[in-house]
Design an enzyme around this catalytic site. Structure first.
Site, short mmCIF file in Angstrom:
data_model
loop_
_atom_site.label_atom_id
_atom_site.label_comp_id
_atom_site.label_asym_id
_atom_site.label_seq_id
_atom_site.Cartn_x
_atom_site.Cartn_y
_atom_site.Cartn_z
N GLY A 139 1.49 -0.91 0.10
CA GLY A 139 0.14 0.29 0.02
C GLY A 139 1.02 1.49 0.31
NE ARG A 184 -12.35 10.78 8.90
CZ ARG A 184 -11.40 10.53 8.10
NH1 ARG A 184 -11.05 9.22 8.62
NH2 ARG A 184 -11.47 11.15 6.71
C1 LIG Z 1 -12.66 3.79 2.06
C2 LIG Z 1 -11.57 4.60 2.45
C3 LIG Z 1 -11.23 5.81 2.13
C4 LIG Z 1 -10.20 7.28 2.47
N1 LIG Z 1 -9.43 7.79 2.58
C5 LIG Z 1 -8.84 8.37 3.05
C6 LIG Z 1 -8.27 9.12 3.30
O1 LIG Z 1 -9.09 10.18 2.16
N2 LIG Z 1 -7.19 10.50 3.10
C7 LIG Z 1 -6.45 9.77 3.77
O2 LIG Z 1 -5.42 10.10 4.80
N3 LIG Z 1 -6.63 8.05 4.58
C8 LIG Z 1 -7.58 7.86 3.83
N4 LIG Z 1 -8.62 6.67 4.31
C9 LIG Z 1 -8.01 5.72 5.45
C10 LIG Z 1 -6.42 5.37 4.12
O3 LIG Z 1 -6.75 4.74 3.33
C11 LIG Z 1 -5.44 3.57 5.14
O4 LIG Z 1 -5.14 4.17 6.57
C12 LIG Z 1 -4.08 3.80 4.61
O5 LIG Z 1 -4.43 4.30 2.23
C13 LIG Z 1 -3.74 2.95 4.67
O6 LIG Z 1 -1.88 2.49 4.04
P1 LIG Z 1 -1.14 1.25 3.91
O7 LIG Z 1 -0.02 1.40 3.07
O8 LIG Z 1 -0.92 1.38 5.98
O9 LIG Z 1 -1.54 0.01 3.92
P2 LIG Z 1 -3.40 -0.68 2.78
O10 LIG Z 1 -3.04 0.10 2.14
O11 LIG Z 1 -4.29 -1.42 3.85
O12 LIG Z 1 -1.77 -1.84 2.50
C14 LIG Z 1 -1.67 -2.83 2.80
C15 LIG Z 1 -1.12 -3.61 2.41
O13 LIG Z 1 -0.69 -4.75 2.92
C16 LIG Z 1 -0.71 -6.59 2.27
N5 LIG Z 1 -0.71 -7.60 3.54
C17 LIG Z 1 -1.18 -7.44 4.81
N6 LIG Z 1 -1.06 -8.28 5.26
C18 LIG Z 1 -0.48 -9.27 4.52
C19 LIG Z 1 0.37 -10.11 4.90
N7 LIG Z 1 -0.66 -11.34 5.95
N8 LIG Z 1 1.13 -10.89 4.18
C20 LIG Z 1 0.85 -9.79 2.69
N9 LIG Z 1 0.45 -8.95 2.62
C21 LIG Z 1 0.17 -8.46 3.17
C22 LIG Z 1 -1.46 -6.13 1.52
O14 LIG Z 1 -1.43 -6.85 0.69
C23 LIG Z 1 -1.46 -4.19 0.65
O15 LIG Z 1 -0.79 -4.61 0.34
C24 LIG Z 1 -9.36 6.36 3.88
C25 LIG Z 1 -10.06 4.61 4.23
C26 LIG Z 1 -10.46 4.12 3.66
C27 LIG Z 1 -11.31 2.53 4.33
#
Ligand SMILES: Cc1cc2nc3c(=O)[nH]c(=O)nc-3n(C[C@H](O)[C@H](O)[C@H](O)COP(=O)(O)OP(=O)(O)OC[C@H]3O[C@@H](n4cnc5c(N)ncnc54)[C@H](O)[C@@H]3O)c2cc1C
Length: 637
Positions: free
Chosen positions: A42, A330
């Site tokens: 992500g 929120r």
């Molecule tokens: C609908 C929605 C809208 C949002 N809008 C906003 C916004 O406008 N602005 C904002 O700041 N935030 C927003 N958020 C929050 C934000 O999108 C998330 O907090 C953020 O994108 C998380 O990013 P991340 O890289 O931490 O994880 P993610 O994008 O969730 O990525 C997780 C990654 O880990 C991998 N993964 C997980 N577990 C495993 C495992 N066991 N083995 C291998 N791979 C694994 C997945 O495949 C993925 O690649 C929103 C959230 C939602 C639900």
């Protein structure tokens, strides 16, 4: 164990600069001698993988999706904060810092939050340079909108697709490194265990989701960027695949889990419509910028919205919070919505909704402006509800959205296991008890682009250049455990589907560990979670085999972990005898019904240490000190 957050000394404005200078460096020629595993692609994971590879490290990046681009980050709609102050409306690094500490109800580390605000400006530059198509205004500068919890416009956006566009930027940067041979991608691989040797993280065990192959991967350091665990509630705005397995395995191997009960409930989601629904759709918070939230003044008024005259409407957020109006944070908005619905003034067939109305904004700005700003969101709403929000107000209700809790990390983003880092939503840092809108993307990218590239060097520089391999017996042991667990799921001669049990867990979580919690409800929830967990291991039905694609098996593993994490969430909530941010205990409220903190006893990070399946976890407290933002009752009036 004493938790050392390694917060640098000195004035807050200089902490990060001083720290960077003091961190050890790895000579460029030596960087290629180090392997780094990044789990998750992500925004946090992709930005980290791209940046570390660009520095010269060897990176292996894992995700369970078919393409790294499908990470949940792609769903983020509203925007990303940065203290650029293009609008000259009074924003500054200091104000973003202040808003974030206050918005998090004083349960975040000041030093981390200041660094986040400071880095926010670099993130925008980086993303623009990558070609992220942020909205622009007439003069060519990047456009901003305002978001909940702020009185300034500091949210950069790309229509309602900000996460998608940011992820494309990070993904391209990562693919460039794949092409150069410095990142190896492992899509369709799920991390099922962490391997710890002599107390340090040295690798992971994965399952290839297509072939079922269980395999070890060794590295000098492991970065988890695996997203949030909101799906423990079954219904949430998260992607269906989002889960807690990676951080839960790490917890069971010794990483502390911080503030698990801090769950954010987002106020503007499309209401639940039926029993078999599997997820909830978020309507971006950006909509609250122009939409007005209201319900009828009269209890039980079932007239259609266009037949309710102005003076019979209650714009309750504007009435209660005149300074912030519809832009209150929120947690505050979500609780107010619940309150009016509980009073019997909710709208729609279930009464569990309020209106988000654009009539005024359309009259004032014209339909084309609204269409330009939110067109794709309006379309999405219409496709789901069959109602046209240009003509009739949207109906919204709160839903589980984001988890502020996660693995405990120090200022370097390292967990309590040396060599194991946590980035993005899967760590606990920076948001306190509530996350301000548009701050998750900012934090994930700050972690990946600008923090970990510095802090990981400090750890690696102290390691020496010994090659890491999977020869150590700890890898065989972990593989064996993963095999046994997989076989165990398939051997249960049960009758209930994984989804059914998950739904039951979600109901308990929503009813007792959701928007409002009480000691009695939490005790009840803990009993119920234990019963459901016991039933899961006795009566779940997982069909198919383990040597090919088997989604039911994947889900079983994730739900088994949720069933353990759920209990920790409830235990954490029960112990926190105060209300703060997203954690609302009904016993602790101000006369106005706002969250009532107890700073004397609870101004700490709760970090839980696993003690074994039959033992209660041990609580460690990291005290929080507020030197720069004065602790006060949060007010948005
Ligand atoms: C609908 C929605 C809208 C949002 N809008 C906003 C916004 O406008 N602005 C904002 O700041 N935030 C927003 N958020 C929050 C934000 O999108 C998330 O907090 C953020 O994108 C998380 O990013 P991340 O890289 O931490 O994880 P993610 O994008 O969730 O990525 C997780 C990654 O880990 C991998 N993964 C997980 N577990 C495993 C495992 N066991 N083995 C291998 N791979 C694994 C997945 O495949 C993925 O690649 C929103 C959230 C939602 C639900």
């Amino acid at each position: 164990m004493i938790l050392d957050a390694k917060i640098p000394d000195g004035p807050i404005q200089d902490k990060w600069s001083n720290h960077k200078f003091r961190l050890k460096l790895v000579n460029p020629a030596n960087k290629r001698k180090f392997n780094i595993i990044v789990v998750g692609t992500g925004l946090a994971g992709a930005s980290a993988a791209a940046s570390l590879a660009e520095l010269g490290y060897n990176v292996q990046a894992f995700c369970f999706h078919d393409s790294p681009r499908r990470a949940h980050s792609i769903a983020a709609q509203g925007g990303i904060n940065a203290a650029k102050n293009y609008q000259n409306d009074g924003d500054s690094v200091w104000r973003l810092f202040y808003d974030t500490v206050k918005g998090g109800d004083y349960r975040a580390r000041e030093a981390n939050v200041y660094r986040l605000a400071e880095l926010s400006v670099n993130i925008i530059d980086q993303c623009v340079a990558q070609g992220v198509p942020f909205a622009r205004e007439y003069g060519g500068l990047l456009e901003n909108r305002s978001f909940g919890g702020a009185q300034v416009s500091r949210t950069f956006y790309a229509r309602g697709q900000t996460g998608q566009q940011l992820l494309l930027g990070a993904y391209q940067a990562m693919l460039r490194q794949v092409e150069l041979g410095r990142v190896t991608l492992f899509p369709f691989h799920e991390m099922l265990d962490l391997v710890v040797i002599d107390g340090a993280a040295k690798g992971i065990v994965t399952r290839n989701l297509i072939t079922g192959e269980i395999r070890s991967h060794a590295a000098h350091a492991v970065l988890l960027a695996t997203g949030g665990y909101g799906n423990v509630y079954y219904l949430s705005t998260n992607a269906k695949g989002s889960n807690a397995t990676a951080i839960w395995r790490a917890y069971k191997r010794g990483a502390f889990f911080a503030n698990p009960c801090f769950t954010q409930i987002h106020p503007t989601c499309i209401p639940v419509s039926g029993h078999y629904q599997s997820k909830l759709t978020l309507m971006s918070e950006g909509l609250r910028n122009d939409g007005r939230v209201w319900v009828p003044k009269q209890v039980g008024d079932k007239r259609p919205p266009d037949q309710i005259p102005e003076d019979e409407r209650d714009y309750f957020l504007e009435r209660k919070y005149p300074a912030f109006g519809n832009l209150v944070p929120r947690d505050v908005a979500a609780r107010s919505i619940k309150e009016v619905c509980d009073e019997g003034r909710g709208v729609g067939p279930t009464g569990m909704a309020v209106y988000l109305d654009f009539a005024d904004a359309i009259k004032r700005l014209g339909r084309h402006v609204i269409e330009e700003r939110y067109g794709n969101l309006f379309e999405m709403y219409e496709r789901i509800t069959n109602e046209n929000p240009y003509h009739t107000p949207m109906r919204i209700y709160p839903a589980v959205h984001y988890t502020m809790g996660g693995l405990w990390v120090d200022y370097n983003l390292m967990t309590t296991i040396p060599g194991l880092y946590a980035l993005g939503e899967c760590n606990f840092s920076d948001h306190g008890a509530n996350r301000l809108g548009a701050s998750a993307l900012m934090q994930g990218l700050a972690d990946g682009y600008f923090i970990i590239p510095y802090t990981i060097g400090d750890y690696l520089a102290g390691l020496g250049f010994e090659k890491v391999t999977t020869d150590h017996p700890a890898f065989r042991q972990a593989e064996q455990e993963v095999h046994e667990r997989t076989k165990k799921f398939l051997a249960i001669p049960g009758k209930r589907s994984v989804d059914e049990i998950h739904r039951e867990l979600g109901r308990v979580m929503w009813d007792y560990v959701g928007m409002a919690r009480s000691a009695e409800g939490l005790r009840n929830a803990i009993d119920r979670i234990r019963e459901i967990r016991e039933e899961f291991w006795r009566n779940v039905r997982v069909l198919g085999r383990d040597d090919h694609l088997n989604e039911s098996l994947e889900k079983a593993g994730r739900v088994a972990d949720f069933l353990e994490l759920a209990e920790l969430i409830a235990v954490d909530a029960l112990l926190r005898n105060e209300s703060c941010g997203g954690h609302f205990r009904v016993e602790y409220q101000t006369p106005d019904g706002e969250a009532l903190r107890d700073d004397e006893h609870y101004a700490y990070v709760a970090a839980w240490q696993y003690q074994g399946d039959d033992q209660p976890p041990q609580l460690h407290k990291e005290p929080l000190h507020f030197e720069y933002v004065k602790l006060s009752q949060r007010s948005y009036k």
